[in-house]
Scaffold this active site. Structure first.
Site, PDB file in Angstrom:
ATOM      1  N   ILE A   1       0.849  -1.203   0.000  1.00 27.92           N
ATOM      2  CA  ILE A   1       0.000   0.000   0.000  1.00 27.92           C
ATOM      3  C   ILE A   1       0.880   1.247   0.000  1.00 27.92           C
ATOM      4  CG2 ILE A   1      -1.802   1.287   1.222  1.00 27.92           C
ATOM      5  CD1 ILE A   1      -2.772  -1.439   2.368  1.00 27.92           C
ATOM      6  N   THR A  22      -4.531   5.503   7.112  1.00 26.87           N
ATOM      7  CA  THR A  22      -5.457   4.501   6.560  1.00 26.87           C
ATOM      8  C   THR A  22      -5.070   3.112   7.068  1.00 26.87           C
ATOM      9  OG1 THR A  22      -4.031   4.359   4.614  1.00 26.87           O
ATOM     10  CG2 THR A  22      -6.032   5.681   4.380  1.00 26.87           C
ATOM     11  N   ALA A  23      -4.190   3.053   8.082  1.00 29.04           N
ATOM     12  CA  ALA A  23      -3.670   1.754   8.528  1.00 29.04           C
ATOM     13  C   ALA A  23      -4.527   1.208   9.677  1.00 29.04           C
ATOM     14  CB  ALA A  23      -2.208   1.902   8.912  1.00 29.04           C
ATOM     15  N   ARG A  24      -4.179   1.575  10.895  1.00 33.46           N
ATOM     16  CA  ARG A  24      -4.985   1.184  12.046  1.00 33.46           C
ATOM     17  C   ARG A  24      -4.989   2.336  13.050  1.00 33.46           C
ATOM     18  NH1 ARG A  24      -7.104  -1.983   9.358  1.00 33.46           N
ATOM     19  NH2 ARG A  24      -7.357  -4.228   9.668  1.00 33.46           N
ATOM     20  N   ASP A  55      -8.944   7.643   8.410  1.00 34.65           N
ATOM     21  CA  ASP A  55      -9.950   6.664   7.972  1.00 34.65           C
ATOM     22  C   ASP A  55     -10.157   5.584   9.028  1.00 34.65           C
ATOM     23  OD1 ASP A  55     -11.693   5.425   5.990  1.00 34.65           O
ATOM     24  OD2 ASP A  55     -10.123   3.920   5.726  1.00 34.65           O
ATOM     25  N   GLU A 103     -12.910   2.077  17.055  1.00 32.87           N
ATOM     26  CA  GLU A 103     -14.005   2.364  16.118  1.00 32.87           C
ATOM     27  C   GLU A 103     -15.092   1.294  16.245  1.00 32.87           C
ATOM     28  OE1 GLU A 103     -11.375   2.326  12.619  1.00 32.87           O
ATOM     29  OE2 GLU A 103     -12.341   0.458  11.970  1.00 32.87           O
ATOM     30  N   HIS A 110     -13.666   4.275   8.085  1.00 32.76           N
ATOM     31  CA  HIS A 110     -12.955   3.062   7.658  1.00 32.76           C
ATOM     32  C   HIS A 110     -13.419   2.610   6.263  1.00 32.76           C
ATOM     33  CE1 HIS A 110     -10.578  -0.600   9.324  1.00 32.76           C
ATOM     34  NE2 HIS A 110     -10.406  -0.481   8.017  1.00 32.76           N
TER      35      HIS A 110
HETATM   36  C1  DGY Z   1      -7.914  -4.364   5.986  1.00 32.75           C
HETATM   37  O1  DGY Z   1      -7.916  -5.086   4.982  1.00 32.75           O
HETATM   38  O2  DGY Z   1      -7.276  -4.632   7.003  1.00 32.75           O
HETATM   39  C2  DGY Z   1      -8.749  -3.134   5.912  1.00 32.75           C
HETATM   40  O3  DGY Z   1      -8.634  -2.339   7.040  1.00 32.75           O
HETATM   41  C3  DGY Z   1     -10.200  -3.511   5.640  1.00 32.75           C
HETATM   42  O4  DGY Z   1     -10.898  -2.384   5.254  1.00 32.75           O
END
Ligand code: DGY
Length: 321
Positions: A160, A238-240, A264, A269, A287
């Site tokens: 990613i 956008t990770a965690r 995100d 959450e 998310h």
């Molecule tokens: C994942 O694939 O871990 C994503 O966060 C799902 O949306």
């Protein structure tokens, strides 16, 4: 006709994924879409050969130890595996597979959306217009930051991170990164490697997080880390959610130490830290990194590929454990 093997699918998934699952397996599901508690998972897993789960279900050591031995693989519909106790899975002889390739493009697109949205103050603009409070064009209205020529720091240059770097290059951003290991030159494509997180922070006008949630990365973006970023930097996640310390990010967004954030994902959450709601410079999404039909289909097919492989006596296609 030989009887089909049985799989438990914990959530509602796209129709094409469910059609393939039903073609090949006896599928156990719930009638509606909600997060299954462990008691229900155990009840529904009895007689199952595999479980296709999502990131919403927590497979902790207690649950994994009580799964029937017959369940051979936990195929998660995600790249992230922080909802699964991997040590417990290993101990229990349960294979775990994830869906790394499937999530890459959509997540990178959403990271770019957050970069652009945070830098160009999109949430504030949308709110001004929708709340009917737009006074009309003004030269000094909602001035944001141009991305072109800025330095993008990527924490974690995996698939990613690389896809984000590729897209950001076309915005004329200069790419820097820190990863546990330096990636090969053909994947680095000129990105500048920093062997410490601190080194990366110091040059990141925009910092985008693409590392997994682990004990080592938890809260790595805290007050001390934010202090090392250039004044007025932008944070994208956008990770965690638990990679960032919410209190510290919120304080920095309030003081202007961080100009903006595009987020995100959130710790705990969907109950996100209350402090985010009032912040105009926080561009927030629920998310949605993989919320495209293409990604969700590919995630489902990859999860089924993992199950097919293990139930046929092979390695998962995308093995984690
Ligand atoms: C994942 O694939 O871990 C994503 O966060 C799902 O949306």
């Amino acid at each position: 006709m030989p009887t089909k093997k049985r799989i438990l699918i914990t959530r509602h998934l796209p129709p094409d994924v469910l059609a393939r699952a039903a073609r090949d397996y006896d599928v156990v599901q719930s009638g509606s879409d909600y997060v299954m508690e462990s008691g229900e998972i155990l009840a529904k897993a009895s007689g199952a050969d595999a479980i296709l789960c999502c990131l919403s279900e927590k497979f902790d050591a207690g649950l994994i130890s009580r799964l029937p031995d017959r369940v051979k693989i936990l195929a998660t519909f995600s790249v992230g595996t922080d909802h699964i106790d991997l040590d417990a899975a290993r101990e229990h002889g349960l294979r775990v597979g994830n869906t790394p390739d499937a999530v890459t493009i959509s997540t990178a697109e959403v990271a770019m959306l957050l970069l652009l949205g945070a830098a160009h103050r999109v949430s504030e603009g949308v709110h001004m217009l929708r709340s009917r409070s737009w006074p009309g064009w003004e030269a000094m209205q909602l001035l944001g930051m141009r991305l072109s020529g800025k330095r993008l720091g990527i924490l974690g240059l995996g698939q990613i991170g690389q896809a984000v770097a590729k897209r950001a290059r076309s915005f004329d951003m200069e790419i820097h990164y820190h990863s546990r290991n330096r990636v090969s030159q053909d994947r680095e494509l000129g990105a500048v490697f920093h062997d410490t997180l601190d080194g990366l922070l110091g040059v990141s006008d925009v910092l985008s997080l693409h590392a997994p949630s682990t004990p080592q990365t938890k809260y790595c973006i805290n007050r001390a880390a934010i202090e090392k970023l250039p004044q007025g930097a932008i944070l994208v996640n956008t990770a965690r959610g638990d990679l960032v310390a919410d209190e510290d990010v919120i304080a920095a967004l309030k003081s202007g130490r961080l100009a903006a954030a595009g987020l995100d994902v959130f710790e705990g959450e969907p109950k996100i830290h209350e402090g985010y709601y009032a912040l105009e410079n926080a561009f927030l999404l629920p998310h949605m990194g993989t919320s495209t039909i293409e990604a969700r289909n590919e995630m489902g097919f990859a999860a089924l590929d993992n199950i097919d492989a293990v139930l046929a006596g092979r390695e998962p296609v995308y093995p984690v454990v």
